[in-house]
Write a protein that holds these residues in place. Structure first.
Motif, short mmCIF file in Angstrom:
data_model
loop_
_atom_site.label_atom_id
_atom_site.label_comp_id
_atom_site.label_asym_id
_atom_site.label_seq_id
_atom_site.Cartn_x
_atom_site.Cartn_y
_atom_site.Cartn_z
N GLY A 1 2.41 -5.29 6.25
CA GLY A 1 1.75 -6.32 7.04
C GLY A 1 0.26 -6.43 6.75
N SER A 2 -0.18 -5.99 5.55
CA SER A 2 -1.60 -5.99 5.22
C SER A 2 -1.80 -6.47 3.79
N TYR A 3 -2.71 -7.43 3.63
CA TYR A 3 -3.06 -7.93 2.30
C TYR A 3 -4.50 -7.55 1.93
N SER A 4 -5.08 -6.62 2.66
CA SER A 4 -6.49 -6.29 2.44
C SER A 4 -6.72 -5.55 1.13
N LEU A 5 -5.67 -4.92 0.58
CA LEU A 5 -5.81 -4.16 -0.67
C LEU A 5 -5.14 -4.88 -1.83
N LEU A 6 -5.14 -6.19 -1.79
CA LEU A 6 -4.46 -6.96 -2.82
C LEU A 6 -5.07 -6.71 -4.20
N VAL A 7 -6.38 -6.65 -4.29
CA VAL A 7 -7.03 -6.46 -5.60
C VAL A 7 -6.72 -5.08 -6.18
N PRO A 8 -6.86 -3.97 -5.43
CA PRO A 8 -6.44 -2.68 -5.99
C PRO A 8 -4.96 -2.63 -6.36
N SER B 1 6.38 -6.10 -6.68
CA SER B 1 5.89 -4.86 -6.09
C SER B 1 4.64 -5.11 -5.24
N ILE B 2 3.73 -5.93 -5.75
CA ILE B 2 2.52 -6.27 -4.99
C ILE B 2 2.89 -6.93 -3.67
N VAL B 3 3.75 -7.94 -3.76
CA VAL B 3 4.08 -8.72 -2.57
C VAL B 3 4.89 -7.89 -1.58
N MET B 4 5.85 -7.11 -2.07
CA MET B 4 6.72 -6.35 -1.17
C MET B 4 5.94 -5.30 -0.39
N VAL B 5 5.01 -4.60 -1.05
CA VAL B 5 4.22 -3.60 -0.33
C VAL B 5 3.34 -4.27 0.72
N CYS B 6 2.77 -5.41 0.38
CA CYS B 6 1.96 -6.14 1.37
C CYS B 6 2.81 -6.57 2.56
N GLU B 7 4.01 -7.07 2.30
CA GLU B 7 4.88 -7.51 3.39
C GLU B 7 5.40 -6.32 4.20
N ALA C 1 -5.36 4.12 2.04
CA ALA C 1 -5.47 3.03 1.07
C ALA C 1 -4.80 3.42 -0.25
N PHE C 2 -5.02 4.65 -0.69
CA PHE C 2 -4.42 5.10 -1.94
C PHE C 2 -2.92 5.30 -1.80
N ALA C 3 -2.47 5.71 -0.62
CA ALA C 3 -1.03 5.84 -0.38
C ALA C 3 -0.35 4.47 -0.49
N LEU C 4 -0.95 3.47 0.13
CA LEU C 4 -0.36 2.13 0.11
C LEU C 4 -0.35 1.56 -1.31
#
Length: 616
Positions: free
Chosen positions: A425-432, A416-422, A396-399
């Motif tokens: 393939g995971s949006y579970s850490l959107l708030v952090p 940066s937020i959107v690109m890492v999520c894409e 989680a911290f790496a992502l």
């Protein structure tokens, strides 16, 4: 009817702001997507042939690969030699044919937007792409976003020049091309579109006018890319969860760590350029080879520093997923400890400076993801050991570290937020991710990896005069005096000799041409008459008024004054025909530049001296 329709379409196409960028953006996206495919395929071939076959270096797989064992270089003396040769070839290509293609490329894109009118030489994308493939393919510590952004942006600029679009439209098409290329090659279409709009400024400002063209281009580019390469997430992460408020301080610590290493990254990157490679008494062509040699010497002990390194982040900081593990390996078990992760994060700043600051060709997004991922993995393991009761997952911290680190050094928090999520393939850490990206951008306001960024649109030469545009857009043609008397209307069938006599006796500068029904068919100016006089000496009565007239650019009473001023400028005239919206060939009168300026001045005075609010 067909002729009238074609004339109408031609007139509308020649009018700035008539949707020309919207029509061209999908085509730019198509070429950007094909460019991303070609770049990625060629890069994979060079990496496999040079690093795999020659050096024997096989990094861990990324999310798109298949399971395979890791292999390290077999012959140590080849490790410094290969990047040096790659730097030598890249330096020769760049500094011989396109010196502006040196470095990470995104700065050149930003500079072209702010100060270059969206102009990119046609040869730059090709040289940049080939040089970057050679640099990265021979082990250079660089990413793909800079070269592919210039490939897409270069085609957007070329298409705009070919179609004779305005500088503003050329800038937008250039950004659309960059968005398409980045969105395709990183499998992050929304992130690519946001990045192209956001990377121009150091603050929270965005180029909002470019958002829709960038979205259109990214959609087509990503879809084109998917025809040839099945898009899968680059990183595969376990099922991660955010456990609420107690974890926020821990991620805040990661944000502070990202800000500190980000400051070091920028200082090392530009310090090497200014204090090592620029003073070096060698031709510019040879400096990338020196950078490659120094990188290779560093990679003798740490071969993980070669090329982009996404596989090392997946294996070392996150752990391989079940689909990529070999027999006997545990799923999602980080392959590196804290000491190795921190060492690689810090050494990658040096490796990237040696590659790009020396004049090598490549982007900084890939190394930033590497640094952020390794740093985040190290922080996650440290916190997990210090707080065993919280059951923290280092992945989680790496992502979150990937997005948070790049957001700070590039000043692009949303993308940066959107690109890492894409990419994962995971949006579970959107708030952090939101927390770390926002915190790092706030802490790192004084430095950026992109020197050509400006603070806001007000500081951009591309937006000089926008206030004038805003004022003119508030006013409509029907709020200004339209002259209806004293017009010199010329029948279309008037012989040229009579046209000359009428012009000589008239004080007018613009002459509407009408047909037998009195409908407007064209206009001509004094300049058109002078040009016609040069070529009609022997044609006599064969030339009539309709022959020297050009299709009219007109305005309606509902159009704003900014549109009217742009059309006057394009025609190089001081007056413009005004026609009704429901009868675009019936002449109402002429709108003069003097009356337009008078209305503008009156509006400025009204804005400077607002009326007092009425008493209650």
């Amino acid at each position: 009817m067909i002729v009238r329709l074609m004339d109408h379409l031609t007139t509308r196409w020649a009018t700035p702001g008539s949707g020309r960028v919207a029509v061209c953006s999908p085509l730019v996206g198509l070429v950007s997507g094909l460019g991303a495919v070609a770049f990625l395929v060629l890069l994979d071939l060079v990496i496999h042939g040079v690093l795999g076959e020659w050096l024997g270096l096989v990094p861990p797989p990324t999310g798109e690969a298949t399971p395979h064992p890791i292999s390290y270089p077999k012959t140590w003396w080849l490790v410094p030699l290969v990047p040096a040769i790659g730097g030598l070839i890249s330096g020769f290509l760049v500094f011989t044919w396109a010196p502006e293609a040196e470095g990470h490329g995104t700065d050149a894109l930003i500079r072209a937007f702010h100060r270059g009118g969206g102009q990119i030489r046609a040869r730059v994308p090709l040289i940049k792409g080939v040089a970057s493939v050679i640099t990265i393919g021979t082990g250079g510590s660089a990413g793909s976003e800079g070269p592919i952004a210039q490939v897409g942006a270069g085609f957007g600029s070329f298409l705009a020049r070919l179609l004779r679009l305005t500088p503003d439209e050329r800038r937008l098409l250039m950004l659309a091309g960059a968005a398409g290329g980045i969105g395709a090659i990183f499998r992050a279409p929304l992130g690519g579109a946001l990045f192209a709009c956001e990377v121009l400024y150091m603050t929270a400002a965005m180029e909002s006018a470019a958002l829709l063209p960038c979205l259109a281009s990214a959609i087509v580019a990503y879809s084109t890319f998917a025809l040839f390469i099945t898009p899968r997430p680059i990183f595969i992460v376990p099922a991660l969860e955010f456990h609420g408020l107690p974890e926020l301080p821990l991620f805040a610590l990661l944000g502070i760590a990202c800000a500190g290493v980000g400051w070091l990254y920028v200082r090392v990157f530009y310090g090497m350029r200014d204090h090592l490679f620029r003073p070096l008494p060698l031709p510019r062509h040879l400096k990338p080879a020196v950078g490659g040699l120094l990188l290779g010497l560093l990679a003798v002990a740490f071969p993980q520093l070669l090329t982009g390194g996404y596989g090392w982040v997946q294996w070392g900081a996150i752990g391989l997923p079940p689909s990529l593990t070999l027999p006997g390996q545990s799923a999602f078990e980080p392959g590196m400890g804290v000491a190795m992760l921190l060492s690689l994060a810090l050494l990658k700043t040096v490796a990237t400076g040696l590659t790009i600051s020396s004049g090598g060709s490549g982007g900084v997004f890939g190394p930033s993801i590497f640094i952020g991922g390794m740093l985040g993995g190290a922080v996650g393991q440290l916190l997990g050991a210090a707080l065993p009761g919280l059951d923290l997952n280092p992945a989680a911290f790496a992502l979150v570290g990937m997005g948070g680190f790049f957001a700070g050094v590039s000043k692009t928090p949303l993308s940066s937020i959107v690109m890492v999520c894409e990419m994962s393939g995971s949006y579970s850490l959107l708030v952090p991710l939101m927390l770390v990206c926002g915190l790092n951008v706030g802490l790192s306001r004084r430095w950026t990896i992109y020197e050509e960024q400006v603070a806001s649109p007000v500081d951009s030469p591309a937006h000089q005069g926008d206030f004038v545009v805003d004022v003119l857009e508030r006013l409509r043609v029907d709020q200004v005096r339209v002259r209806t008397e004293g017009l010199e209307v010329v029948p279309a069938a008037t012989p040229f000799s009579q046209v000359v006599r009428r012009v000589a006796r008239s004080t007018e500068t613009l002459f509407p041409v009408v047909n037998e029904e009195g409908l407007l068919t064209g206009i001509f100016s004094l300049r058109d008459v002078r040009l016609a006089l040069l070529g009609t000496a022997n044609l006599g009565e064969l030339v009539i008024a309709d022959d020297i007239a050009r299709p009219p650019l007109t305005v309606t009473p509902e159009d704003d004054l900014h549109t009217a001023l742009k059309r006057m400028t394009e025609l190089n005239v001081d007056e413009l025909p005004v026609v009704p919206a429901d009868g675009p060939t019936r002449l109402i009168g002429l709108l003069g530049r003097k009356d337009l300026v008078k209305a503008y001045s009156a509006q400025i005075e009204a804005l400077r001296s607002p009326s007092e609010p009425a008493a209650a």
